[in-house]
Structures are given as C-alpha cells and as structure tokens.
Scaffold this motif. Structure first.
Motif, short mmCIF file in Angstrom:
data_model
loop_
_atom_site.label_atom_id
_atom_site.label_comp_id
_atom_site.label_asym_id
_atom_site.label_seq_id
_atom_site.Cartn_x
_atom_site.Cartn_y
_atom_site.Cartn_z
N VAL A 1 -35.88 34.01 34.24
CA VAL A 1 -37.27 34.35 33.97
C VAL A 1 -37.93 33.11 33.40
O VAL A 1 -37.44 32.52 32.44
N ALA A 2 -39.05 32.69 34.02
CA ALA A 2 -39.74 31.47 33.60
C ALA A 2 -41.19 31.77 33.27
O ALA A 2 -41.83 32.61 33.91
N ASP A 3 -41.69 31.10 32.24
CA ASP A 3 -43.11 31.11 31.92
C ASP A 3 -43.48 29.71 31.44
O ASP A 3 -42.70 28.79 31.57
N ASP A 4 -44.67 29.56 30.88
CA ASP A 4 -45.12 28.22 30.49
C ASP A 4 -44.36 27.63 29.31
O ASP A 4 -44.47 26.44 29.04
N ARG A 5 -43.59 28.42 28.61
CA ARG A 5 -42.80 27.89 27.49
C ARG A 5 -41.44 27.36 27.92
O ARG A 5 -40.88 26.50 27.27
N GLY A 6 -40.89 27.92 29.00
CA GLY A 6 -39.57 27.50 29.46
C GLY A 6 -38.95 28.56 30.34
O GLY A 6 -39.65 29.38 30.92
N ALA A 7 -37.62 28.51 30.44
CA ALA A 7 -36.90 29.44 31.29
C ALA A 7 -35.71 30.01 30.55
O ALA A 7 -35.06 29.32 29.77
N VAL A 8 -35.44 31.27 30.81
CA VAL A 8 -34.26 31.95 30.28
C VAL A 8 -33.43 32.37 31.48
O VAL A 8 -33.92 33.06 32.37
N SER A 9 -32.18 31.93 31.51
CA SER A 9 -31.27 32.30 32.59
C SER A 9 -30.13 33.10 31.98
O SER A 9 -29.47 32.64 31.05
N THR A 10 -29.92 34.29 32.50
CA THR A 10 -28.88 35.17 31.99
C THR A 10 -27.92 35.51 33.11
O THR A 10 -28.34 36.01 34.15
N GLY A 11 -26.65 35.20 32.89
CA GLY A 11 -25.62 35.56 33.86
C GLY A 11 -24.84 36.74 33.36
O GLY A 11 -25.14 37.31 32.30
N GLU A 12 -23.80 37.10 34.10
CA GLU A 12 -22.97 38.24 33.69
C GLU A 12 -22.18 37.91 32.43
O GLU A 12 -21.77 38.80 31.71
N ARG A 13 -21.96 36.62 32.16
CA ARG A 13 -21.14 36.22 31.01
C ARG A 13 -21.80 35.21 30.07
O ARG A 13 -21.19 34.82 29.09
N VAL A 14 -23.00 34.76 30.38
CA VAL A 14 -23.62 33.72 29.56
C VAL A 14 -25.14 33.81 29.67
O VAL A 14 -25.67 34.34 30.63
N SER A 15 -25.81 33.28 28.66
CA SER A 15 -27.26 33.21 28.65
C SER A 15 -27.67 31.81 28.22
O SER A 15 -27.02 31.20 27.36
N PHE A 16 -28.72 31.30 28.81
CA PHE A 16 -29.18 29.94 28.53
C PHE A 16 -30.69 29.92 28.48
O PHE A 16 -31.35 30.45 29.36
N THR A 17 -31.24 29.31 27.44
CA THR A 17 -32.68 29.16 27.30
C THR A 17 -33.03 27.68 27.27
O THR A 17 -32.37 26.91 26.58
N ALA A 18 -34.03 27.29 28.05
CA ALA A 18 -34.44 25.88 28.09
C ALA A 18 -35.95 25.78 28.04
O ALA A 18 -36.65 26.47 28.79
N GLU A 19 -36.44 24.94 27.16
CA GLU A 19 -37.86 24.61 27.15
C GLU A 19 -38.09 23.57 28.24
O GLU A 19 -37.17 22.84 28.63
N TRP A 20 -39.32 23.45 28.71
CA TRP A 20 -39.61 22.51 29.79
C TRP A 20 -39.40 21.06 29.37
O TRP A 20 -39.20 20.19 30.22
N THR A 21 -39.39 20.77 28.07
CA THR A 21 -39.18 19.39 27.62
C THR A 21 -37.77 18.90 27.93
O THR A 21 -37.52 17.69 27.90
N VAL A 22 -36.85 19.81 28.25
CA VAL A 22 -35.49 19.42 28.63
C VAL A 22 -35.50 18.72 29.98
O VAL A 22 -34.66 17.87 30.27
N PHE A 23 -36.46 19.08 30.82
CA PHE A 23 -36.55 18.52 32.17
C PHE A 23 -37.71 17.54 32.25
O PHE A 23 -38.70 17.67 31.55
#
Length: 183
Positions: A112-134
């Motif tokens: 799920v992405a919006d203007d603040r960043g993206a949240v990626s959730t898998g069956e075993r892990v979750s990861f949040t990244a702000e756009w400044t990472v890229f």
C-alpha cells in the motif's frame, strides 16, 4: 499510514491517494528489474558493459604485443566479447535469483503506497519505507522498479499484475512522480 483498509483518519477534504497491490513475487520480476536498471541507469550500464569492454581491451593489448594476424584478432575479439557478454547476462540472472530467494519466503505480498511512503506486508514479514529511502524509479511494461537512494542500495519491485483496481497503476505512477525522479 493505515494499511488495514479502514479510515485514514483524515477529513474528506484531505483525502489521501492510496494505491494497493497484492502479488506473489517471482524470479522473472527481479530479472526484468535488473535488465531495466542495466539499460536505464549509468551504474547499470557501466556494470553491464564493463566485462565486454575489458575483454575487448585485453584482446587488443595481447594481439598487439604478440603481433597477431587479422584473423586471430577477429576470432579472439568475437570469442572474448561473446563470453564476457554471456557472463554478464548470467551474472544478472544469478543476482535476480538471489534477490528472489530473499523475498520468496515472504509469500504473497500486499503493498500500500501513498505520498508518505509504502508499506509492504508479506505472509511472514512487514516493511515500511518512506520515499526518502529511494532516489528514483523506472517503469517497465510489467513493473515499477524503485532504485535506492543515498542511504540505501538496492531495488524494490512492484509488479503491475498485483493492482487491485486498474486505476491503482495510474495512482502509483502519480505518487511516484510526486516523490521520486522518473528514469
């Protein structure tokens, strides 16, 4: 950033644009992403061209020092550049398989992405990244590929096949255009 699908705790006048993708990553996704990076970024082009250029330079130096005949030059050049190119392609495939082996255990992913960043959730892990990472992104017919910035090396891959709504592809493109440089 709310990823549960409920209210975004914002008023309707401040509605946030959200794009949602659900997909299972594949090794082919990472191969396509690395090929696109090799074509469109200076670092990728340097990585892809380095081995064939070194092979060609080595043949020229060796053939000159040995005073080789023209047929030997041509055969040596074709063989060495061909083998170096094959090695480069194999290297990209190996790198893609290794990258895939890291995310394969996560199973199906929801991003799920919006203007603040993206949240990626898998069956075993979750990861949040702000756009400044890229720093930048590129788009292929099947993928969005996010390229690491100053504080992070690497890539993130989002297959378009995972779009929950056909407009999610356009929404994600708009979000990325607002926050990252397009290649």
């Amino acid at each position: 950033m709310d990823i549960t699908g409920g209210d975004l705790s914002q008023q309707d006048t401040e509605r946030v644009t959200v794009a949602e993708f659900v997909y299972r990553p594949t090794a082919a996704d990472f191969e396509e992403a690395l090929r696109a990076r090799a074509r469109r970024t200076p670092a990728g082009r340097a990585q892809a061209l380095l081995a064939p250029l070194v092979a060609a330079a080595t043949v020229v130096v060796y053939a000159t020092l040995r005073d080789a005949s023209l047929p030997v030059w041509i055969i040596s050049m074709v063989l060495s550049v061909g083998i170096a190119y094959w090695g480069t392609v194999r290297g990209l495939r190996t790198m893609a398989r290794r990258m895939f082996s890291i995310v394969e255990p996560y199973g199906e992913c929801r991003m799920v992405a919006d203007d603040r960043g993206a949240v990626s959730t898998g069956e075993r892990v979750s990861f949040t990244a702000e756009w400044t990472v890229f720093r930048q992104y590129l788009e292929t017919p099947d993928l969005f590929v996010l390229l690491g910035g100053d504080r992070a090396a690497g890539i993130a891959v989002t297959p378009k096949r995972g779009a929950q709504d056909p407009t999610d592809v356009d929404r994600l493109r708009a979000i990325l255009d607002r926050n990252l440089k397009r290649l």
